[in-house]
Design a protein around this motif. Structure first.
Motif, PDB file in Angstrom:
ATOM      1  N   ALA A  20      26.608  36.595  42.961  1.00 30.12           N
ATOM      2  CA  ALA A  20      27.367  35.745  43.869  1.00 30.12           C
ATOM      3  C   ALA A  20      28.803  36.211  44.061  1.00 30.12           C
ATOM      4  CB  ALA A  20      27.369  34.298  43.352  1.00 30.12           C
ATOM      5  N   LEU A  30      37.848  33.759  43.512  1.00 30.13           N
ATOM      6  CA  LEU A  30      36.444  34.020  43.824  1.00 30.13           C
ATOM      7  C   LEU A  30      35.951  35.343  43.247  1.00 30.13           C
ATOM      8  CD1 LEU A  30      36.141  32.774  47.518  1.00 30.13           C
ATOM      9  CD2 LEU A  30      35.571  31.568  45.405  1.00 30.13           C
ATOM     10  N   SER A  48      28.868  31.576  35.710  1.00 27.86           N
ATOM     11  CA  SER A  48      28.708  31.175  37.107  1.00 27.86           C
ATOM     12  C   SER A  48      29.537  32.054  38.029  1.00 27.86           C
ATOM     13  CB  SER A  48      29.149  29.709  37.303  1.00 27.86           C
ATOM     14  OG  SER A  48      28.531  28.848  36.375  1.00 27.86           O
ATOM     15  N   PHE A  50      30.505  32.351  42.482  1.00 32.16           N
ATOM     16  CA  PHE A  50      30.485  31.563  43.721  1.00 32.16           C
ATOM     17  C   PHE A  50      31.378  32.236  44.748  1.00 32.16           C
ATOM     18  CE2 PHE A  50      31.867  27.365  45.841  1.00 32.16           C
ATOM     19  CZ  PHE A  50      30.781  27.365  46.686  1.00 32.16           C
ATOM     20  N   ASP A  51      30.896  32.301  46.007  1.00 31.04           N
ATOM     21  CA  ASP A  51      31.731  32.867  47.069  1.00 31.04           C
ATOM     22  C   ASP A  51      31.756  31.983  48.312  1.00 31.04           C
ATOM     23  OD1 ASP A  51      29.254  33.225  48.208  1.00 31.04           O
ATOM     24  OD2 ASP A  51      29.502  35.367  48.627  1.00 31.04           O
ATOM     25  N   TYR A  52      31.469  30.689  48.150  1.00 32.09           N
ATOM     26  CA  TYR A  52      31.375  29.694  49.221  1.00 32.09           C
ATOM     27  C   TYR A  52      30.094  29.818  50.032  1.00 32.09           C
ATOM     28  CZ  TYR A  52      36.184  28.137  48.460  1.00 32.09           C
ATOM     29  OH  TYR A  52      37.338  27.628  47.904  1.00 32.09           O
ATOM     30  N   SER A  55      25.921  30.662  45.324  1.00 30.42           N
ATOM     31  CA  SER A  55      26.325  30.474  43.933  1.00 30.42           C
ATOM     32  C   SER A  55      25.188  30.953  43.037  1.00 30.42           C
ATOM     33  CB  SER A  55      26.641  29.003  43.630  1.00 30.42           C
ATOM     34  OG  SER A  55      25.449  28.234  43.533  1.00 30.42           O
ATOM     35  N   ARG A  57      24.081  30.841  38.700  1.00 30.94           N
ATOM     36  CA  ARG A  57      24.394  30.398  37.334  1.00 30.94           C
ATOM     37  C   ARG A  57      23.315  30.878  36.384  1.00 30.94           C
ATOM     38  NH1 ARG A  57      24.683  25.681  40.248  1.00 30.94           N
ATOM     39  NH2 ARG A  57      26.688  24.648  40.478  1.00 30.94           N
ATOM     40  N   LEU A 122      31.909  24.144  41.928  1.00 30.80           N
ATOM     41  CA  LEU A 122      30.591  24.742  42.136  1.00 30.80           C
ATOM     42  C   LEU A 122      29.622  23.717  42.712  1.00 30.80           C
ATOM     43  CD1 LEU A 122      30.372  26.686  38.788  1.00 30.80           C
ATOM     44  CD2 LEU A 122      30.219  27.743  41.042  1.00 30.80           C
ATOM     45  N   THR A 251      22.193  28.808  44.550  1.00 28.04           N
ATOM     46  CA  THR A 251      22.220  28.027  45.785  1.00 28.04           C
ATOM     47  C   THR A 251      22.714  28.928  46.905  1.00 28.04           C
ATOM     48  OG1 THR A 251      24.516  27.249  45.563  1.00 28.04           O
ATOM     49  CG2 THR A 251      22.796  25.914  44.515  1.00 28.04           C
ATOM     50  N   THR A 252      22.343  28.609  48.105  1.00 23.37           N
ATOM     51  CA  THR A 252      22.890  29.285  49.272  1.00 23.37           C
ATOM     52  C   THR A 252      23.045  28.269  50.387  1.00 23.37           C
ATOM     53  OG1 THR A 252      22.624  31.142  50.812  1.00 23.37           O
ATOM     54  CG2 THR A 252      20.626  29.994  50.155  1.00 23.37           C
TER      55      THR A 252
END
Length: 391
Positions: A20, A30, A48, A50-52, A55, A57, A122, A251-252
């Motif tokens: 991510a 980020l 974890s 995340f890049d908006y 994500s 984990r 997140l 997640t996306t």
């Protein structure tokens, strides 16, 4: 924060969460991986990223001496985790002032921390709607992702449409010139697969993200899929979709665009069909593509018991190869011109021994499906392409 865990566990957790990390980011936070140590469940380290958009984990077992959290440079940690010494060494991570110390046997590093307050919240994974076999899901996503568009100015074409029916999960993608549909069994959760009535729940997922997630999640486990309705009672999903298998979660974001009405693109009936052994046909198409000028199609000429793959024209290099085909004598001979790359993609995506090509006319959509034997049709995967005008 202070904890110990196996070297292999840290490497696996960091490698997964690094999926991510953005390739480039103007926000320093980020570029970090979030390390969260907790003493519940016997002690865990959650890594974890995340890049908006996406994500990731991973929760690993750890001996947590002091719970806490730290944000450290993600790419650097990923590189270090890959080269830590083996030999049964444990890794110790501890917060020391403005650094996180990483010790593994005779090796020690100090990583600068990134301010935690700069890190975005997140996204949480919604409740699972059902589960699917991981290997089968990865295969299905790859089969449809091959036709997804890459033009970001047309976001609807860069996505894979996921339709959650009562017992079937259907994946669909198109780039306007091709269309791929794959159906596979899945197990809905206790709640109905549909939000209301008989209409399936629908999500449009970025193809690139879904392909990477599905490919990386497969570890012989079932994948829990968690799409989130944008509004209560709605069958069209917006926001995000979650996937989980074992210790991995991702997640996306979903694409907020309506998909094309793809069902009507498939012909309601076919004029004829041909059955060909897939691997020899794929090899022939690849060979003939070498003498095909750019934008010029290959030509597939069908006659009783035979298909001839032709390439090139009168003023350029030419080639041809004949193959056995089950093409009934009652059918009129036909020639279909097609983009060589489209044929390679479709034939490569089909894993069966035989491929069936169904057609109507030389200028209307043709459809490829696979068969393991000559008598048992299998429409679980359909690859539609538009023939071209022969040069």
């Amino acid at each position: 924060m202070k904890l110990r865990l196996a070297r292999e566990a840290l490497a696996e957790a960091v490698a997964w969460a690094a999926h991510a990390l953005p390739a480039r980011s103007t926000a320093p936070a980020l570029s970090g991986l979030l390390l969260t140590a907790a003493q519940h469940d016997g002690g865990t380290l959650t890594v974890s990223g995340f890049d908006y958009e996406v994500s990731a984990r991973f929760q690993a077992r750890a001996e947590v001496l002091e719970p806490g959290a730290a944000l450290v440079p993600g790419r650097l940690l990923a590189d270090l985790a890959r080269v830590l010494p083996s030999g049964g060494h444990e890794v110790e991570l501890s917060s020391i002032g403005s650094d996180v110390a990483l010790v593994c046997g005779p090796v020690q590093f100090e990583l600068p921390v990134i301010p935690l307050e700069d890190y975005p919240r997140l996204p949480s994974v919604p409740a699972p709607r059902g589960t699917v076999d991981g290997a089968l899901f990865a295969e299905a996503v790859a089969q449809v992702a091959v036709v997804a568009g890459r033009d970001e100015s047309l976001p609807v074409l860069t996505g894979i449409r996921m339709e959650f029916h009562a017992e079937i999960l259907r994946l669909v993608a198109t780039d306007r010139y091709r269309l791929a549909v794959r159906e596979l069994p899945w197990t809905p959760a206790a709640t109905s697969a549909s939000v209301s009535g008989e209409e399936p729940v629908v999500a449009l997922v970025p193809a690139r993200s879904l392909h990477e997630i599905a490919r990386s999640l497969t570890k012989g486990e079932r994948i829990a899929i968690s799409p989130a309705p944008e509004e209560p009672g709605s069958n069209v999903l917006g926001g995000l979709i979650g996937f989980a298998a074992g210790s991995r979660e991702a997640t996306t974001r979903l694409l907020g665009a309506d998909f094309i009405r793809y069902q009507s693109i498939f012909p309601s009936s076919y004029t004829g069909s041909a059955l060909i052994e897939r691997a020899p046909l794929l090899d022939a198409v690849k060979r003939m593509a070498l003498v095909t000028e750019r934008h010029q199609p290959l030509r597939l000429s069908f006659s009783p018991g035979l298909v001839v793959v032709n390439a090139g024209g009168s003023s350029e290099a030419r080639g041809r190869q004949a193959l056995d085909a089950r093409f009934d004598a009652e059918q009129e001979p036909i020639m279909l011109a097609a983009n060589a790359g489209y044929l390679v993609d479709g034939l490569s995506a089909i894993g069966a021994r035989f491929v069936e090509l169904r057609y109507t006319t030389p200028t209307k959509p043709a459809v490829l499906t696979g068969r393991e034997d000559t008598e048992q049709p299998d429409d679980s995967y359909r690859y539609l392409f538009m023939p071209q005008r022969a040069g």
